[in-house]
Design an enzyme around this catalytic site. Structure first.
Site, PDB file in Angstrom:
ATOM      1  N   GLY A  72       0.889  -1.277   0.081  1.00 54.17           N
ATOM      2  CA  GLY A  72       0.160  -0.006  -0.019  1.00 54.17           C
ATOM      3  C   GLY A  72       0.798   1.211   0.036  1.00 54.17           C
ATOM      4  O   GLY A  72       0.746   2.047  -0.784  1.00 54.17           O
ATOM      5  N   ASN A 152      -5.997   4.930  10.242  1.00 57.48           N
ATOM      6  CA  ASN A 152      -5.469   3.502  10.655  1.00 57.48           C
ATOM      7  C   ASN A 152      -5.174   3.784  12.437  1.00 57.48           C
ATOM      8  O   ASN A 152      -5.189   2.757  13.119  1.00 57.48           O
ATOM      9  CB  ASN A 152      -4.123   3.158  10.244  1.00 57.48           C
ATOM     10  CG  ASN A 152      -2.977   4.415  10.286  1.00 57.48           C
ATOM     11  OD1 ASN A 152      -3.560   5.578   9.712  1.00 57.48           O
ATOM     12  ND2 ASN A 152      -2.080   4.250  10.952  1.00 57.48           N
ATOM     13  N   GLN A 180      -7.054   0.493   5.086  1.00 57.44           N
ATOM     14  CA  GLN A 180      -7.490   0.075   6.262  1.00 57.44           C
ATOM     15  C   GLN A 180      -9.165  -0.219   5.864  1.00 57.44           C
ATOM     16  O   GLN A 180      -9.811  -0.925   6.895  1.00 57.44           O
ATOM     17  CB  GLN A 180      -7.552   1.200   7.320  1.00 57.44           C
ATOM     18  CG  GLN A 180      -6.103   1.564   7.990  1.00 57.44           C
ATOM     19  CD  GLN A 180      -5.769   0.287   8.821  1.00 57.44           C
ATOM     20  OE1 GLN A 180      -6.518  -0.742   9.051  1.00 57.44           O
ATOM     21  NE2 GLN A 180      -4.538  -0.007   9.054  1.00 57.44           N
ATOM     22  N   SER A 200      -3.955  -2.595   0.147  1.00 55.14           N
ATOM     23  CA  SER A 200      -3.018  -3.714   0.672  1.00 55.14           C
ATOM     24  C   SER A 200      -3.744  -4.987   0.877  1.00 55.14           C
ATOM     25  O   SER A 200      -4.951  -4.948   1.473  1.00 55.14           O
ATOM     26  CB  SER A 200      -2.362  -3.011   1.514  1.00 55.14           C
ATOM     27  OG  SER A 200      -1.225  -4.008   1.943  1.00 55.14           O
ATOM     28  N   ALA A 201      -2.939  -6.092   0.893  1.00 51.29           N
ATOM     29  CA  ALA A 201      -3.719  -7.257   1.036  1.00 51.29           C
ATOM     30  C   ALA A 201      -3.601  -7.794   2.439  1.00 51.29           C
ATOM     31  O   ALA A 201      -4.446  -8.474   2.995  1.00 51.29           O
ATOM     32  CB  ALA A 201      -2.712  -8.327   0.254  1.00 51.29           C
ATOM     33  N   HIS A 202      -2.474  -7.535   3.278  1.00 50.79           N
ATOM     34  CA  HIS A 202      -2.299  -8.032   4.432  1.00 50.79           C
ATOM     35  C   HIS A 202      -3.202  -7.504   5.458  1.00 50.79           C
ATOM     36  O   HIS A 202      -3.195  -7.899   6.547  1.00 50.79           O
ATOM     37  CB  HIS A 202      -0.632  -7.732   4.944  1.00 50.79           C
ATOM     38  CG  HIS A 202      -0.306  -6.660   5.336  1.00 50.79           C
ATOM     39  ND1 HIS A 202       0.049  -6.359   6.558  1.00 50.79           N
ATOM     40  CD2 HIS A 202       0.016  -5.484   4.674  1.00 50.79           C
ATOM     41  CE1 HIS A 202       0.418  -5.037   6.712  1.00 50.79           C
ATOM     42  NE2 HIS A 202       0.326  -4.501   5.480  1.00 50.79           N
ATOM     43  N   THR A 238       8.869  -8.800 -12.504  1.00 51.31           N
ATOM     44  CA  THR A 238       8.222 -10.149 -12.567  1.00 51.31           C
ATOM     45  C   THR A 238       7.062  -9.963 -11.446  1.00 51.31           C
ATOM     46  O   THR A 238       7.386  -9.787 -10.362  1.00 51.31           O
ATOM     47  CB  THR A 238       9.070 -11.441 -12.423  1.00 51.31           C
ATOM     48  OG1 THR A 238      10.024 -11.292 -13.596  1.00 51.31           O
ATOM     49  CG2 THR A 238       8.280 -12.765 -12.476  1.00 51.31           C
ATOM     50  N   CYS A 326       3.742   1.224  11.583  1.00 51.37           N
ATOM     51  CA  CYS A 326       5.088   1.840  10.731  1.00 51.37           C
ATOM     52  C   CYS A 326       5.827   3.009  11.770  1.00 51.37           C
ATOM     53  O   CYS A 326       7.039   2.961  11.340  1.00 51.37           O
ATOM     54  CB  CYS A 326       4.541   2.372   9.708  1.00 51.37           C
ATOM     55  SG  CYS A 326       3.574   1.233   8.435  1.00 51.37           S
TER      56      CYS A 326
END
Length: 393
Positions: A72, A152, A180, A200-202, A238, A326
């Site tokens: 993200g 967040n 979020q 973002s995925a996580h 890739t 973060c």
């Protein structure tokens, strides 16, 4: 340790079994490079495009408007720096808010050192950005507005559609950090008049190391990484096929389960907030009471330090944070808490508890049981608390 209660879902989440199952083939037998032409490579290409479609459906976008990134944070950087580069001939003014994630704030600070002007909008006591304040801040040379969908640190949800309407009326591009919010709040980039969106995925039980940027058709955004034709030539390298596949599956599951899961999270969140505010003197809730993320609770406790509280909670098996993951190593008080008007000494005593799909009401009761004695123990060691109590006598 009596038990483990994970209450830091705004920092990250565990990969769901269904997501891991979808990813595994692309870490093992279906390992082909999607840019190659043979069969196992094309299987990777098909899976990658399926994930792109899954994400596009989740936010009301077209597949060709989705570009996968490594996080993200990367998506935020690409959106803001990309617009700055592409639009600098038209203007060099950017608007954001004072409570954004550092992925946005630090990017804006970087651009300020390179000839751009940035306006940092204030927020109200709940951390909300006002559409009226935004409209008043727009200038003829404004090229971009970047405001998060949900905060967040304190969980407050912004009026994104109203902000988008203001931007569209003034023909200013609108970027939204929805890291979020994806999978938790309904997102419709067309209805909300969003031009760029970072995700973002996580944060929704997908893997770390994969994010995405939505770029509305017609928005000119230069390539962020050079060196290959991947992601329509805009983001070389890739592709992380397994991660992208996991992202797509995680989004699909999160959207399908959103209403039921959010109802459960709100019930636990409200119980947690009510109990902590009742049991712990000199405590306050940060952010909006109800206009907040369904599993999010942020508190400030006077007379103590948040870091000590986290360590003692960890000894009781409770995983929490004092703000953004973060910036957890910083000794400075949260910029978000200062922006909503908290004094430094109160902002230092913050605690973020964010619940997820694995949590139960028993977890909430356990937190409510172990937290008050910890706060009291720390206060008994605090000279500030001692001085305050003497003054009350």
């Amino acid at each position: 340790m009596n038990r483990l209660v994970y209450a830091d879902h705004s920092a990250t989440t565990a990969v769901r079994p269904e997501v891991l199952e979808a990813m595994l083939p692309f870490l093992k037998e279906q390992y082909g490079n999607p840019s190659s032409l043979y069969q196992i490579a094309q299987e990777s290409k098909i899976a990658l495009e399926k994930a792109r479609a899954q994400l596009a459906r989740a936010i009301g976008a077209k597949e060709r408007e989705i570009f996968f990134t490594g996080s993200g944070t990367e998506a935020d950087n690409w959106a803001i720096k990309g617009v700055a580069e592409a639009m600098r001939h038209r203007g060099r003014h950017i608007i954001t808010s004072s409570v954004e994630h550092h992925a946005v704030l630090h990017t804006c600070e970087y651009l300020e050192k390179h000839g751009f002007s940035v306006t940092y909008l204030p927020v109200d006591a709940e951390g909300t950005v006002s559409p009226k304040d935004l409209e008043a801040a727009i200038r003829p040379d404004t090229i971009l507005v970047s405001v998060m969908m949900a905060n967040n640190e304190i969980g407050t949800i912004n009026p994104v559609q109203e902000l988008g309407t203001v931007c569209r009326r003034h023909q200013v591009l609108f970027h939204v950090d929805a890291v979020q919010a994806l999978g938790t709040l309904p997102i419709d980039v067309e209805a909300q008049q969003i031009d760029l969106l970072s995700v973002s995925a996580h944060k929704l039980y997908g893997p770390k190391g994969v994010g995405a940027l939505y770029v509305r058709k017609g928005v000119k955004l230069p390539p962020f990484i050079h060196g290959g034709a991947q992601e329509s030539g805009r983001r070389a390298g890739t592709e992380n096929v397994a991660g992208i596949v996991g992202f797509g599956r995680a989004v699909e599951l999160a959207v399908a389960e959103m209403d039921e899961r959010n109802a459960q999270l709100r019930a636990m969140r409200d119980r947690l907030i009510d109990t902590i505010l009742e049991k712990v003197p000199f405590s306050r809730l940060n952010g909006a009471r109800y206009n907040r993320l369904p599993g999010h609770a942020s508190f400030s406790f006077s007379f103590i330090e948040g870091e000590s509280m986290l360590l003692l909670l960890d000894m009781k098996g409770v995983c929490a944070s004092s703000g953004s993951a973060c910036t957890s190593g910083s000794l400075d008080p949260s910029h978000v808490l200062l922006a909503i008007g908290l004094p430094h000494e109160t902002a230092h005593g913050s605690l973020r508890l964010t619940l997820g799909r694995e949590n139960t009401m028993e977890d909430v009761e356990y937190i409510a049981q172990v937290l008050p004695p910890i706060v009291q123990k720390l206060r008994e060691m605090s000279p500030l608390y001692e001085d305050y109590m003497k003054q009350q006598q």
